[in-house]
Design an enzyme around this catalytic site. Structure first.
Site, PDB file in Angstrom:
ATOM      1  N   LYS A   1     -11.473  -4.042  18.474  1.00 17.53           N
ATOM      2  CA  LYS A   1     -10.082  -4.446  18.754  1.00 17.53           C
ATOM      3  C   LYS A   1      -9.745  -4.292  20.235  1.00 17.53           C
ATOM      4  CE  LYS A   1      -8.367  -3.267  14.158  1.00 17.53           C
ATOM      5  NZ  LYS A   1      -7.240  -3.843  13.410  1.00 17.53           N
TER       6      LYS A   1
ATOM      7  N   LYS B   1     -13.733   0.204  15.413  1.00  9.55           N
ATOM      8  CA  LYS B   1     -12.416  -0.428  15.615  1.00  9.55           C
ATOM      9  C   LYS B   1     -11.967  -0.324  17.065  1.00  9.55           C
ATOM     10  CE  LYS B   1     -10.882   0.020  10.966  1.00  9.55           C
ATOM     11  NZ  LYS B   1     -10.125   0.658   9.948  1.00  9.55           N
TER      12      LYS B   1
ATOM     13  N   ASP C   1      -4.065  -6.435   4.984  1.00 11.94           N
ATOM     14  CA  ASP C   1      -5.122  -7.252   5.577  1.00 11.94           C
ATOM     15  C   ASP C   1      -5.127  -8.659   5.011  1.00 11.94           C
ATOM     16  OD1 ASP C   1      -6.078  -5.243   7.223  1.00 11.94           O
ATOM     17  OD2 ASP C   1      -7.173  -4.320   5.559  1.00 11.94           O
TER      18      ASP C   1
ATOM     19  N   ASP D   1      -4.180  -9.976  13.044  1.00 11.00           N
ATOM     20  CA  ASP D   1      -4.373  -8.595  13.487  1.00 11.00           C
ATOM     21  C   ASP D   1      -3.390  -8.321  14.637  1.00 11.00           C
ATOM     22  OD1 ASP D   1      -5.210  -6.204  14.683  1.00 11.00           O
ATOM     23  OD2 ASP D   1      -7.234  -6.488  13.912  1.00 11.00           O
ATOM     24  N   ILE D   2      -2.360  -7.575  14.334  1.00 13.90           N
ATOM     25  CA  ILE D   2      -1.296  -7.345  15.326  1.00 13.90           C
ATOM     26  C   ILE D   2      -1.833  -6.522  16.503  1.00 13.90           C
ATOM     27  CG2 ILE D   2       1.003  -6.354  15.680  1.00 13.90           C
ATOM     28  CD1 ILE D   2       1.381  -6.698  12.567  1.00 13.90           C
TER      29      ILE D   2
ATOM     30  N   LYS E   1       8.740 -16.614 -11.197  1.00  9.51           N
ATOM     31  CA  LYS E   1       7.915 -15.490 -11.657  1.00  9.51           C
ATOM     32  C   LYS E   1       6.714 -16.025 -12.445  1.00  9.51           C
ATOM     33  CE  LYS E   1       8.055 -11.416 -14.529  1.00  9.51           C
ATOM     34  NZ  LYS E   1       8.730 -10.760 -15.633  1.00  9.51           N
TER      35      LYS E   1
ATOM     36  N   ALA F   1       1.360   1.181  11.659  1.00  8.12           N
ATOM     37  CA  ALA F   1       1.670   0.547  10.363  1.00  8.12           C
ATOM     38  C   ALA F   1       0.389   0.303   9.571  1.00  8.12           C
ATOM     39  CB  ALA F   1       2.383  -0.779  10.600  1.00  8.12           C
TER      40      ALA F   1
ATOM     41  N   ASN G   1       0.850  -1.194   0.000  1.00  3.74           N
ATOM     42  CA  ASN G   1       0.000   0.000   0.000  1.00  3.74           C
ATOM     43  C   ASN G   1       0.882   1.239   0.000  1.00  3.74           C
ATOM     44  OD1 ASN G   1       0.555   0.790   2.867  1.00  3.74           O
ATOM     45  ND2 ASN G   1      -0.309  -1.251   3.187  1.00  3.74           N
TER      46      ASN G   1
HETATM   47  O1  C5P Z   1      -8.116  -3.418  10.931  1.00  7.23           O
HETATM   48  P1  C5P Z   1      -7.733  -2.111  10.309  1.00  7.23           P
HETATM   49  O2  C5P Z   1      -6.638  -2.261   9.296  1.00  7.23           O
HETATM   50  O3  C5P Z   1      -8.847  -1.346   9.753  1.00  7.23           O
HETATM   51  O4  C5P Z   1      -7.198  -1.241  11.533  1.00  7.23           O
HETATM   52  C1  C5P Z   1      -6.133  -0.366  11.449  1.00  7.23           C
HETATM   53  C2  C5P Z   1      -5.304  -0.458  12.695  1.00  7.23           C
HETATM   54  O5  C5P Z   1      -5.003  -1.813  12.989  1.00  7.23           O
HETATM   55  C3  C5P Z   1      -3.950   0.198  12.535  1.00  7.23           C
HETATM   56  O6  C5P Z   1      -3.560   0.701  13.781  1.00  7.23           O
HETATM   57  C4  C5P Z   1      -3.058  -0.936  12.092  1.00  7.23           C
HETATM   58  O7  C5P Z   1      -1.695  -0.713  12.433  1.00  7.23           O
HETATM   59  C5  C5P Z   1      -3.627  -2.099  12.855  1.00  7.23           C
HETATM   60  N1  C5P Z   1      -3.519  -3.404  12.177  1.00  7.23           N
HETATM   61  C6  C5P Z   1      -2.700  -4.381  12.702  1.00  7.23           C
HETATM   62  N2  C5P Z   1      -2.631  -5.614  12.100  1.00  7.23           N
HETATM   63  C7  C5P Z   1      -3.349  -5.885  10.991  1.00  7.23           C
HETATM   64  C8  C5P Z   1      -4.182  -4.895  10.432  1.00  7.23           C
HETATM   65  C9  C5P Z   1      -4.252  -3.662  11.048  1.00  7.23           C
HETATM   66  O8  C5P Z   1      -2.032  -4.130  13.699  1.00  7.23           O
HETATM   67  N3  C5P Z   1      -3.238  -7.081  10.430  1.00  7.23           N
END
Ligand code: C5P
Length: 406
Positions: free
Chosen positions: A342, A338, A280, A307-308, A290, A276, A211
């Site tokens: 979360k 969120k 997703d 989801d970190i 390739k 970051a 991205n």
């Molecule tokens: O879930 P979403 O991407 O909408 O939420 C954004 C927040 O979640 C950001 O703070 C991003 O760093 C964190 N995030 C994460 N791990 C993921 C996806 C998003 O820590 N796999």
């Protein structure tokens, strides 16, 4: 607070070839959010023109003591009072001698006597001149008066000599001013873990899904937390930014690598900031060769990443957790969702896709929401935005500790 946002800084330029580096310093100070006024001696103007410094500082440059136009706008005493700090860079042997002996025969030396602000001196001269007893005696006088002497560095000199006398690099001078302004250290005993930048999810050896995140906000936040006294660990996806001084940077590429690095660094962390733009989805399969085009439709099987932020927030002893949300529509609704889903403590949301702010831009605006309230930060430079957000995080973190939630 230990940062340069809104710091009022006079940069005094004296006669020396290193003055060209001061032009870059002024640019960096402004990018750090400082307000800068440049004062030049007559000798300095032989090396760099006032016009250059005017363009970089955004203000007319002060060159003369008896400039009626300047005196009617902001007189020299007013200017001396305005400054939170005064940095002379480069400081020539002659100028060092003049301030050591209290001369006030031009605007810059007069300001040095008239300002109550902290004085910083970045000497720059030929190595033999620097070693001269007269110069060293003058430096000792200045040190006794608690002026801060920055450098000089050793190395190759413009005159062809090698030795001590090179002016410190702009980033070193910036760092010294930033650390010196860290009068309060509200995060003295805190460990802060931050994720920044994008992740790259490989499809084959040459292609990946990613991205537009530049890491600007995360890096600026890491520096802002460091300036507040925290021990900062930054887990960074691939970005083209140098590692900030005084911060441990762990470089990762994929969302899985970022997850593993965060989990490993989590012990003892007080504040976690997930800035970051983690992918997703990641390709279920990474091709060893390739992928060749054959004209037909190519389907990629994508699997969700871990989801970190959510994992940190629901870990056994969660730190104070801050997340980010970049949304194209219904900013507040999605951000609140969120925050709850979360189970994090705070979320900083920004509108993307509007043409101003967001990914890759130097500026941004934020809607910050936590359980008991919210705050809007207007569109501004990401460095000053990071400083404001850092102050709010410190405030909410303190509140969180007091309320016994930690
Ligand atoms: O879930 P979403 O991407 O909408 O939420 C954004 C927040 O979640 C950001 O703070 C991003 O760093 C964190 N995030 C994460 N791990 C993921 C996806 C998003 O820590 N796999």
């Amino acid at each position: 607070m230990g940062n340069l946002a809104d710091k009022q800084i006079i940069v005094g330029v004296t006669g020396g070839i290193a003055a060209y580096k001061t032009a870059e310093l002024v640019r960096q100070l402004r990018r750090a959010g400082a307000q800068v006024r440049v004062v030049m001696t007559a000798a300095a103007q032989a090396f760099v023109t006032p016009l250059s410094f005017q363009a970089l500082s955004g203000h007319r440059v002060y060159c003369d003591m008896l400039d009626t136009e300047h005196e009617s706008a902001m007189g020299h005493i007013e200017l001396a009072r305005w400054a939170h700090c005064l940095l002379i860079a480069p400081a020539s042997a002659d100028f060092i001698a003049r301030i050591a002996h209290g001369h006030a025969n031009d605007l810059l030396s007069t300001l040095c006597l008239a300002t109550p602000a902290d004085l910083f001196i970045a000497p720059a001269m030929n190595q033999q001149m620097w070693r001269n007893a007269a110069v060293q005696d003058n430096i000792d006088i200045l040190k006794k008066r608690n002026l801060r002497i920055l450098g000089p560095a050793e190395g190759e000199q413009a005159c062809g000599d090698t030795g001590p006398g090179r002016m410190q690099e702009p980033f070193e001078l910036l760092e010294a001013l930033s650390l010196a302004s860290a009068s309060e250290s509200p995060l003295q005993d805190c460990k802060v873990l931050i994720t920044a930048g994008p992740t790259q999810e490989p499809i084959d050896p040459v292609r990946f899904i990613s991205n537009r995140s530049s890491g600007k906000m995360g890096y600026a936040l890491a520096q802002a937390m460091r300036d507040r006294g925290a021990q900062v660990v930054l887990v960074s996806g691939p970005v083209s930014r140098p590692p900030p001084p005084g911060i441990d940077v762990i470089a990762v590429r994929t969302a899985e690598e970022m997850y593993q690095a965060v989990i490993q660094a989590l012990a003892g962390v007080n504040i976690f900031i997930g800035s970051a733009a983690v992918a997703d989805y990641t390709p279920a399969q990474q091709y060893a060769e390739k992928i060749k085009k054959n004209g037909s439709v190519l389907e990629l099987d994508l699997r969700p990443t871990k989801d970190i932020l959510g994992s940190v927030a629901t870990s056994a002893a969660p730190p104070f957790t801050v997340g980010f949300a970049a949304e194209t529509t219904q900013l507040e609704k999605y951000a609140r969702g969120k925050l709850e889903n979360k189970q994090i403590d705070m979320i900083a949301a920004n509108q993307v896709g509007t043409g101003r702010g967001g990914f890759y831009s130097d500026e941004n605006s934020l809607l910050v929401i936590w359980k008991g309230g919210s705050q809007v930060f207007a569109m501004q430079n990401k460095v000053s935005l990071a400083q404001r957000l850092a102050d709010l995080i410190v405030e909410r973190y303190d509140e969180h500790k007091i309320s016994g939630s930690l």
